[in-house]
Design a protein around this motif. Structure first.
Motif, PDB file in Angstrom:
ATOM      1  N   ARG A  43       0.673  -1.351  -0.125  1.00 44.78           N
ATOM      2  CA  ARG A  43       0.005  -0.117   0.172  1.00 44.78           C
ATOM      3  C   ARG A  43       0.876   1.229  -0.046  1.00 44.78           C
ATOM      4  NH1 ARG A  43      -5.179  -1.432   4.058  1.00 44.78           N
ATOM      5  NH2 ARG A  43      -5.802  -3.143   3.058  1.00 44.78           N
ATOM      6  N   LEU A  44       0.253   2.479  -0.051  1.00 50.99           N
ATOM      7  CA  LEU A  44       0.937   3.709  -0.182  1.00 50.99           C
ATOM      8  C   LEU A  44       1.656   3.737   0.955  1.00 50.99           C
ATOM      9  CD1 LEU A  44      -1.762   5.782  -1.899  1.00 50.99           C
ATOM     10  CD2 LEU A  44       0.004   4.898  -2.816  1.00 50.99           C
ATOM     11  N   ALA A  45       2.914   4.251   0.855  1.00 48.18           N
ATOM     12  CA  ALA A  45       4.089   4.426   1.732  1.00 48.18           C
ATOM     13  C   ALA A  45       3.524   5.346   2.741  1.00 48.18           C
ATOM     14  CB  ALA A  45       5.319   4.800   1.112  1.00 48.18           C
ATOM     15  N   GLU A  46       3.031   6.530   2.400  1.00 41.60           N
ATOM     16  CA  GLU A  46       2.584   7.426   3.436  1.00 41.60           C
ATOM     17  C   GLU A  46       1.665   7.008   4.384  1.00 41.60           C
ATOM     18  OE1 GLU A  46       3.898  10.145   4.199  1.00 41.60           O
ATOM     19  OE2 GLU A  46       5.358  10.041   2.311  1.00 41.60           O
ATOM     20  N   GLN A  47       0.562   6.111   3.816  1.00 37.77           N
ATOM     21  CA  GLN A  47      -0.309   5.573   4.710  1.00 37.77           C
ATOM     22  C   GLN A  47       0.201   4.431   5.693  1.00 37.77           C
ATOM     23  OE1 GLN A  47      -3.248   3.846   2.113  1.00 37.77           O
ATOM     24  NE2 GLN A  47      -4.161   5.720   1.552  1.00 37.77           N
ATOM     25  N   HIS A  48       1.335   3.696   5.054  1.00 37.88           N
ATOM     26  CA  HIS A  48       2.047   2.907   5.968  1.00 37.88           C
ATOM     27  C   HIS A  48       2.689   3.626   7.298  1.00 37.88           C
ATOM     28  CE1 HIS A  48       1.915  -1.158   4.692  1.00 37.88           C
ATOM     29  NE2 HIS A  48       2.049  -0.944   3.206  1.00 37.88           N
ATOM     30  N   LYS A  49       3.511   4.810   6.745  1.00 41.33           N
ATOM     31  CA  LYS A  49       3.991   5.355   7.730  1.00 41.33           C
ATOM     32  C   LYS A  49       3.007   5.929   8.857  1.00 41.33           C
ATOM     33  CE  LYS A  49       7.362   8.284   6.655  1.00 41.33           C
ATOM     34  NZ  LYS A  49       7.891   9.114   5.644  1.00 41.33           N
ATOM     35  N   SER A  50       1.970   6.489   8.551  1.00 37.45           N
ATOM     36  CA  SER A  50       0.995   7.136   9.439  1.00 37.45           C
ATOM     37  C   SER A  50       0.650   5.857  10.330  1.00 37.45           C
ATOM     38  CB  SER A  50      -0.062   7.585   8.682  1.00 37.45           C
ATOM     39  OG  SER A  50      -0.975   8.082   9.735  1.00 37.45           O
ATOM     40  N   SER A  51       0.158   4.675   9.896  1.00 32.92           N
ATOM     41  CA  SER A  51      -0.433   3.634  10.518  1.00 32.92           C
ATOM     42  C   SER A  51       0.722   3.034  11.449  1.00 32.92           C
ATOM     43  CB  SER A  51      -0.798   2.453   9.785  1.00 32.92           C
ATOM     44  OG  SER A  51      -1.887   2.917   8.813  1.00 32.92           O
ATOM     45  N   LEU A  52       1.939   3.005  10.919  1.00 34.13           N
ATOM     46  CA  LEU A  52       2.924   2.269  11.797  1.00 34.13           C
ATOM     47  C   LEU A  52       3.165   3.184  12.836  1.00 34.13           C
ATOM     48  CD1 LEU A  52       5.299   0.901   8.935  1.00 34.13           C
ATOM     49  CD2 LEU A  52       3.686  -0.204  10.823  1.00 34.13           C
ATOM     50  N   ARG A  53       3.173   4.764  12.681  1.00 36.01           N
ATOM     51  CA  ARG A  53       3.505   5.489  13.844  1.00 36.01           C
ATOM     52  C   ARG A  53       2.399   5.376  14.974  1.00 36.01           C
ATOM     53  NH1 ARG A  53       5.329   9.615   9.767  1.00 36.01           N
ATOM     54  NH2 ARG A  53       3.188  10.141   9.273  1.00 36.01           N
ATOM     55  N   LYS A  54       1.089   5.086  14.383  1.00 37.91           N
ATOM     56  CA  LYS A  54       0.088   4.613  15.681  1.00 37.91           C
ATOM     57  C   LYS A  54       0.455   3.363  16.306  1.00 37.91           C
ATOM     58  CE  LYS A  54      -3.584   7.015  12.886  1.00 37.91           C
ATOM     59  NZ  LYS A  54      -4.729   7.027  12.324  1.00 37.91           N
ATOM     60  N   VAL A  55       0.892   2.465  15.488  1.00 45.12           N
ATOM     61  CA  VAL A  55       1.350   1.212  15.917  1.00 45.12           C
ATOM     62  C   VAL A  55       2.355   1.333  17.029  1.00 45.12           C
ATOM     63  CG1 VAL A  55       2.437  -0.732  15.629  1.00 45.12           C
ATOM     64  CG2 VAL A  55       0.413  -0.101  14.250  1.00 45.12           C
ATOM     65  N   GLU A  56       3.592   2.389  16.907  1.00 46.08           N
ATOM     66  CA  GLU A  56       4.605   2.443  17.744  1.00 46.08           C
ATOM     67  C   GLU A  56       4.161   3.092  19.161  1.00 46.08           C
ATOM     68  OE1 GLU A  56       7.176   4.911  15.841  1.00 46.08           O
ATOM     69  OE2 GLU A  56       8.227   3.284  14.456  1.00 46.08           O
ATOM     70  N   LEU A  57       3.204   3.898  18.923  1.00 51.81           N
ATOM     71  CA  LEU A  57       2.602   4.577  20.081  1.00 51.81           C
ATOM     72  C   LEU A  57       1.923   3.634  20.965  1.00 51.81           C
ATOM     73  CD1 LEU A  57       1.276   7.767  19.000  1.00 51.81           C
ATOM     74  CD2 LEU A  57       3.353   7.567  20.079  1.00 51.81           C
ATOM     75  N   GLU A  58       1.118   2.791  20.414  1.00 52.69           N
ATOM     76  CA  GLU A  58       0.340   1.510  21.090  1.00 52.69           C
ATOM     77  C   GLU A  58       1.387   0.433  21.476  1.00 52.69           C
ATOM     78  OE1 GLU A  58      -2.592  -0.223  18.520  1.00 52.69           O
ATOM     79  OE2 GLU A  58      -3.803   1.996  18.303  1.00 52.69           O
ATOM     80  N   LEU A  59       2.378   0.242  20.825  1.00 50.64           N
ATOM     81  CA  LEU A  59       3.489  -0.631  21.374  1.00 50.64           C
ATOM     82  C   LEU A  59       4.149   0.072  22.565  1.00 50.64           C
ATOM     83  CD1 LEU A  59       5.134  -1.826  18.002  1.00 50.64           C
ATOM     84  CD2 LEU A  59       3.810  -3.525  19.714  1.00 50.64           C
ATOM     85  N   ASP A  60       4.364   1.230  22.616  1.00 46.39           N
ATOM     86  CA  ASP A  60       5.041   1.908  23.939  1.00 46.39           C
ATOM     87  C   ASP A  60       3.849   1.756  25.161  1.00 46.39           C
ATOM     88  OD1 ASP A  60       7.277   2.517  22.403  1.00 46.39           O
ATOM     89  OD2 ASP A  60       6.607   4.614  22.021  1.00 46.39           O
ATOM     90  N   GLU A  61       2.737   2.020  24.607  1.00 40.51           N
ATOM     91  CA  GLU A  61       1.539   1.852  25.853  1.00 40.51           C
ATOM     92  C   GLU A  61       1.561   0.487  26.310  1.00 40.51           C
ATOM     93  OE1 GLU A  61      -3.258   3.128  26.422  1.00 40.51           O
ATOM     94  OE2 GLU A  61      -2.209   3.367  24.642  1.00 40.51           O
ATOM     95  N   ALA A  62       1.629  -0.639  25.260  1.00 36.43           N
ATOM     96  CA  ALA A  62       1.384  -2.031  25.814  1.00 36.43           C
ATOM     97  C   ALA A  62       2.800  -2.473  26.688  1.00 36.43           C
ATOM     98  CB  ALA A  62       1.576  -2.823  24.447  1.00 36.43           C
ATOM     99  N   ASP A  63       3.905  -1.616  26.367  1.00 34.19           N
ATOM    100  CA  ASP A  63       5.144  -2.023  27.087  1.00 34.19           C
ATOM    101  C   ASP A  63       4.793  -1.466  28.389  1.00 34.19           C
ATOM    102  OD1 ASP A  63       7.802  -2.951  27.463  1.00 34.19           O
ATOM    103  OD2 ASP A  63       8.467  -1.764  25.515  1.00 34.19           O
ATOM    104  N   ASP A  64       4.291  -0.336  28.715  1.00 33.90           N
ATOM    105  CA  ASP A  64       4.282   0.290  29.938  1.00 33.90           C
ATOM    106  C   ASP A  64       2.847  -0.628  30.707  1.00 33.90           C
ATOM    107  OD1 ASP A  64       5.521   2.515  29.315  1.00 33.90           O
ATOM    108  OD2 ASP A  64       3.974   3.743  28.556  1.00 33.90           O
ATOM    109  N   VAL A  65       1.944  -0.829  30.196  1.00 36.30           N
ATOM    110  CA  VAL A  65       1.123  -2.001  30.640  1.00 36.30           C
ATOM    111  C   VAL A  65       1.789  -3.326  31.190  1.00 36.30           C
ATOM    112  CG1 VAL A  65      -1.004  -3.331  30.612  1.00 36.30           C
ATOM    113  CG2 VAL A  65      -0.953  -1.145  29.662  1.00 36.30           C
TER     114      VAL A  65
END
Length: 237
Positions: A43-65
């Motif tokens: 898929r379009l790279a910019e859509q990838h980057k936006s979605s992956l940035r959200k995933v990184e934030l959620e991964l950090d939150e999961a790491d905190d939990v």
């Protein structure tokens, strides 16, 4: 300790684990939704980057939990801790798997942006897609060639700058030698002036002595003349 108490360590562990599972399921859904398509496109790279940035934030939150789960585990009695340790390890494994999947997709996005990957839904046996891929490879080769040319230009400029720097150092060294020679000349001139000044002082002192001697001689002559005149006048009487 009442195990069923809402504030007990086991209840807190269950609550944190539930929050973690909600986060990890959302992360998995995003990662699976942003993966490779059935035709091998991306898929379009910019859509990838936006979605992956959200995933990184959620991964950090999961790491905190997960950190909260580890802290809560320390408060559970050792006699009851074994199954919770297994559940914690399973959660760690899920988080690690999601992180690895995220890194893989990051790498895929980077490759897509570098090579300008095919659009979503393009078939691998599409001749136009193959032609476009060849054009992108040629463009990439041209970009590398241009980078090499720029690198050679940078090296040439660096060599010219180094030569100019060496010339400047030589000029500064010559100027330093000239300044040192001028300083030595000035020191010699100062020495000569000091010697001349000492000689002039001696001559002035000698002149003053001569004046004193001449003054004494003149005074003596005048006294002799006066004495002779007085003696003659006295004898005439």
């Amino acid at each position: 300790m009442n195990i069923g108490d809402a504030d007990s360590p086991t209840s807190l562990f269950d609550s944190y684990e539930q929050d973690f599972q909600i986060l990890i399921q959302g992360i998995k859904a995003k990662l699976d939704g942003e993966g490779l398509s059935a035709h091998g496109g991306v898929r379009l790279a910019e859509q990838h980057k936006s979605s992956l940035r959200k995933v990184e934030l959620e991964l950090d939150e999961a790491d905190d939990v997960l950190s909260q789960l580890q802290l809560t585990l320390q408060s559970i009695p050792k006699s009851l801790r074994s199954p919770y340790v297994s559940r914690l390890n399973a959660s760690k494994a899920e988080l690690t798997k999601s992180k690895n999947r995220s890194r893989e997709l990051h790498a895929a996005v980077s490759r897509t942006q570098l090579l300008g990957g095919p659009k979503f839904g393009a078939s691998s046996d599409d001749p136009y897609g193959e032609r476009s891929e060849r054009q992108r490879l040629l463009a990439g080769t041209e970009t590398l060639s241009d980078g090499n040319r720029r690198l050679l230009d940078s090296q040439r400029i660096a060599l010219e700058t180094e030569e100019q720097g060496a010339d400047t150092l030589r000029a500064l060294r010559q100027q330093r030698e000239q300044i040192e020679n001028s300083r030595n000349t000035l020191n010699s001139a100062d020495t000569s002036i000091d010697r001349a000044s000492g000689t002039l002082k001696k001559m002035i002192r000698q002149m003053y002595r001569q004046r004193v001697v001449l003054s004494i001689i003149t005074f003596v002559l005048i006294a002799v003349v006066i004495f002779i005149l007085w003696f003659k006048l006295v004898r005439r009487r």
